[in-house]
Scaffold this motif. Structure first.
Motif, mmCIF file in Angstrom:
data_model
loop_
_atom_site.group_PDB
_atom_site.id
_atom_site.type_symbol
_atom_site.label_atom_id
_atom_site.label_comp_id
_atom_site.label_asym_id
_atom_site.label_seq_id
_atom_site.Cartn_x
_atom_site.Cartn_y
_atom_site.Cartn_z
ATOM 1 N N LEU A 45 0.828 -1.203 0.000
ATOM 2 C CA LEU A 45 0.000 0.000 0.000
ATOM 3 C C LEU A 45 0.862 1.254 0.000
ATOM 4 O O LEU A 45 0.589 2.223 -0.712
ATOM 5 C CB LEU A 45 -0.917 -0.006 1.232
ATOM 6 C CG LEU A 45 -1.912 -1.157 1.325
ATOM 7 C CD1 LEU A 45 -2.619 -1.151 2.670
ATOM 8 C CD2 LEU A 45 -2.933 -1.074 0.196
ATOM 9 N N LEU A 46 1.934 1.208 0.795
ATOM 10 C CA LEU A 46 2.830 2.364 0.856
ATOM 11 C C LEU A 46 3.433 2.643 -0.513
ATOM 12 O O LEU A 46 3.615 3.791 -0.912
ATOM 13 C CB LEU A 46 3.931 2.119 1.888
ATOM 14 C CG LEU A 46 3.473 2.076 3.343
ATOM 15 C CD1 LEU A 46 4.598 1.629 4.259
ATOM 16 C CD2 LEU A 46 2.944 3.439 3.785
ATOM 17 N N GLN A 47 3.729 1.558 -1.220
ATOM 18 C CA GLN A 47 4.295 1.734 -2.550
ATOM 19 C C GLN A 47 3.312 2.428 -3.491
ATOM 20 O O GLN A 47 3.697 3.291 -4.279
ATOM 21 C CB GLN A 47 4.718 0.386 -3.120
ATOM 22 C CG GLN A 47 6.025 -0.117 -2.525
ATOM 23 C CD GLN A 47 6.226 -1.599 -2.717
ATOM 24 O OE1 GLN A 47 5.809 -2.161 -3.713
ATOM 25 N NE2 GLN A 47 6.862 -2.240 -1.744
ATOM 26 N N GLU A 48 2.066 2.049 -3.386
ATOM 27 C CA GLU A 48 1.068 2.724 -4.223
ATOM 28 C C GLU A 48 0.988 4.205 -3.889
ATOM 29 O O GLU A 48 0.931 5.058 -4.782
ATOM 30 C CB GLU A 48 -0.322 2.094 -4.022
ATOM 31 C CG GLU A 48 -0.473 0.716 -4.641
ATOM 32 C CD GLU A 48 -1.900 0.182 -4.480
ATOM 33 O OE1 GLU A 48 -2.838 0.830 -4.985
ATOM 34 O OE2 GLU A 48 -2.081 -0.875 -3.826
ATOM 35 N N LEU A 49 0.973 4.484 -2.589
ATOM 36 C CA LEU A 49 0.880 5.888 -2.172
ATOM 37 C C LEU A 49 2.105 6.665 -2.628
ATOM 38 O O LEU A 49 2.010 7.817 -3.057
ATOM 39 C CB LEU A 49 0.737 5.970 -0.649
ATOM 40 C CG LEU A 49 -0.561 5.418 -0.070
ATOM 41 C CD1 LEU A 49 -0.501 5.403 1.448
ATOM 42 C CD2 LEU A 49 -1.758 6.244 -0.536
ATOM 43 N N SER A 50 3.237 6.006 -2.545
ATOM 44 C CA SER A 50 4.486 6.647 -2.948
ATOM 45 C C SER A 50 4.492 6.903 -4.452
ATOM 46 O O SER A 50 4.915 7.964 -4.921
ATOM 47 C CB SER A 50 5.647 5.750 -2.520
ATOM 48 O OG SER A 50 6.790 6.009 -3.287
ATOM 49 N N ARG A 51 4.022 5.917 -5.215
ATOM 50 C CA ARG A 51 3.960 6.064 -6.664
ATOM 51 C C ARG A 51 3.100 7.271 -7.050
ATOM 52 O O ARG A 51 3.393 7.984 -7.994
ATOM 53 C CB ARG A 51 3.375 4.773 -7.279
ATOM 54 C CG ARG A 51 3.883 4.463 -8.676
ATOM 55 C CD ARG A 51 3.315 3.150 -9.187
ATOM 56 N NE ARG A 51 3.592 2.024 -8.280
ATOM 57 C CZ ARG A 51 2.687 1.137 -7.854
ATOM 58 N NH1 ARG A 51 1.430 1.221 -8.256
ATOM 59 N NH2 ARG A 51 3.035 0.157 -7.043
ATOM 60 N N GLU A 52 2.040 7.478 -6.276
ATOM 61 C CA GLU A 52 1.152 8.607 -6.553
ATOM 62 C C GLU A 52 1.615 9.887 -5.855
ATOM 63 O O GLU A 52 0.915 10.894 -5.858
ATOM 64 C CB GLU A 52 -0.270 8.265 -6.104
ATOM 65 C CG GLU A 52 -0.874 7.065 -6.780
ATOM 66 C CD GLU A 52 -1.076 7.258 -8.273
ATOM 67 O OE1 GLU A 52 -1.367 8.399 -8.686
ATOM 68 O OE2 GLU A 52 -0.916 6.262 -9.023
ATOM 69 N N GLU A 53 2.760 9.778 -5.205
ATOM 70 C CA GLU A 53 3.375 10.934 -4.553
ATOM 71 C C GLU A 53 2.536 11.555 -3.436
ATOM 72 O O GLU A 53 2.594 12.753 -3.189
ATOM 73 C CB GLU A 53 3.761 11.978 -5.604
ATOM 74 C CG GLU A 53 4.726 11.387 -6.631
ATOM 75 C CD GLU A 53 5.247 12.419 -7.635
ATOM 76 O OE1 GLU A 53 4.643 13.502 -7.736
ATOM 77 O OE2 GLU A 53 6.256 12.123 -8.304
#
Lengths: 143, 143
Positions: A45-53
């Motif tokens: 989930l963190l990766q998704e949030l990070s990808r979306e900045e």
DNA sequence: TCTTAAATATGATTTTTATCATGTTTTAAC
DNA sequence: GTTAAAACATGATAAAAATCATATTTAAGA
């Protein structure tokens, strides 16, 4: 209303809002433990949030996640939308396509006023608002 | 908030409220078609509601489902509780065990007022209230 | 009483959501 | 440069929710 995933995401973001900053990155594993969420799952989930900045990540040793000042200007609605998409929260209580203010379904008028208040504040209040609430003691953890 | 199942159940009950009575039973299949829900699945839900006596069923030829006067005095909350159990609606937005009015989580104060209004009307307003709304033209179908 | 139309009961399958595992890339520190 | 610690990417597994299928029970009507 919110999927488990977006609950986890919101918790993680709130945790980062309170405990992280540019010079204090936090590893996925540590966040997961602190907020009681399975770590491998949260990592995703963190990766998704990070990808979306929505959050900031730094790879490698001494790396981790934190919220930049920019990140703190996002709303929790943004967080939820990244994880759940934007349809979930916007749909009618009974998931009726044709339900709207002009032709409300039987439950619409019951829930609509309250829901729009909630949605609006979820949209308008930024992440920094929530960390402030916690600092001031108007809202509480643990997550 | 509500599971798909309980949305289906609510729709079915509302449909029965409007279209059925003691002398006009409706088959699961017909309800399912009218409210756009898979029939075998709905049949199962109707059986649960019938077992809990939220709706009335009659077996055999000329049988079907309808709402008795008693049935109409149940609330939609009752319907939801039969299908989803009573925890789902009562839990905190973030599913935090320890969240309550004294120690609210950051989202609690945002959603709590609106949610309790909704819950209260879902609890207090009886099924007959909703069919009245529809008859009067203050609420609309199709489901 | 026999047939048939309905609900009921039970369980199997599918789909979605949540969870776990493992390999790859990046980068700090030596 | 080598090592190691972190995020990142991808895919496998498990659990839960939704859906489908089929056999059983009940009762109306001929």
């Amino acid at each position: 209303m919110l999927s488990n995933s977006s609950k986890y995401a919101v918790k993680a973001v709130l945790y980062l809002a309170i405990h992280s900053h540019k010079n204090k990155k936090i590893m996925a594993k540590d966040i997961a433990e602190s907020i009681n969420v399975p770590q491998a799952y949260l990592a995703k989930l963190l990766q998704e949030l990070s990808r979306e900045e929505i959050i900031t990540s730094v790879k490698g040793p001494k790396g981790g996640f934190y919220l930049s000042d920019d990140n703190r200007n996002f709303s929790l609605m943004d967080v939820v939308n990244v994880i759940d998409g934007d349809k979930r929260l916007n749909s009618c209580v009974l998931s009726l396509e044709k339900c709207n203010a002009e032709k409300p379904c039987p439950l619409h008028n019951l829930i609509s006023p309250s829901k729009s208040v909630f949605m609006e504040s979820l949209q308008k209040k930024k992440i920094k608002y929530f960390s402030k609430q916690i600092e001031e003691g108007s809202a509480f953890l643990p997550l």
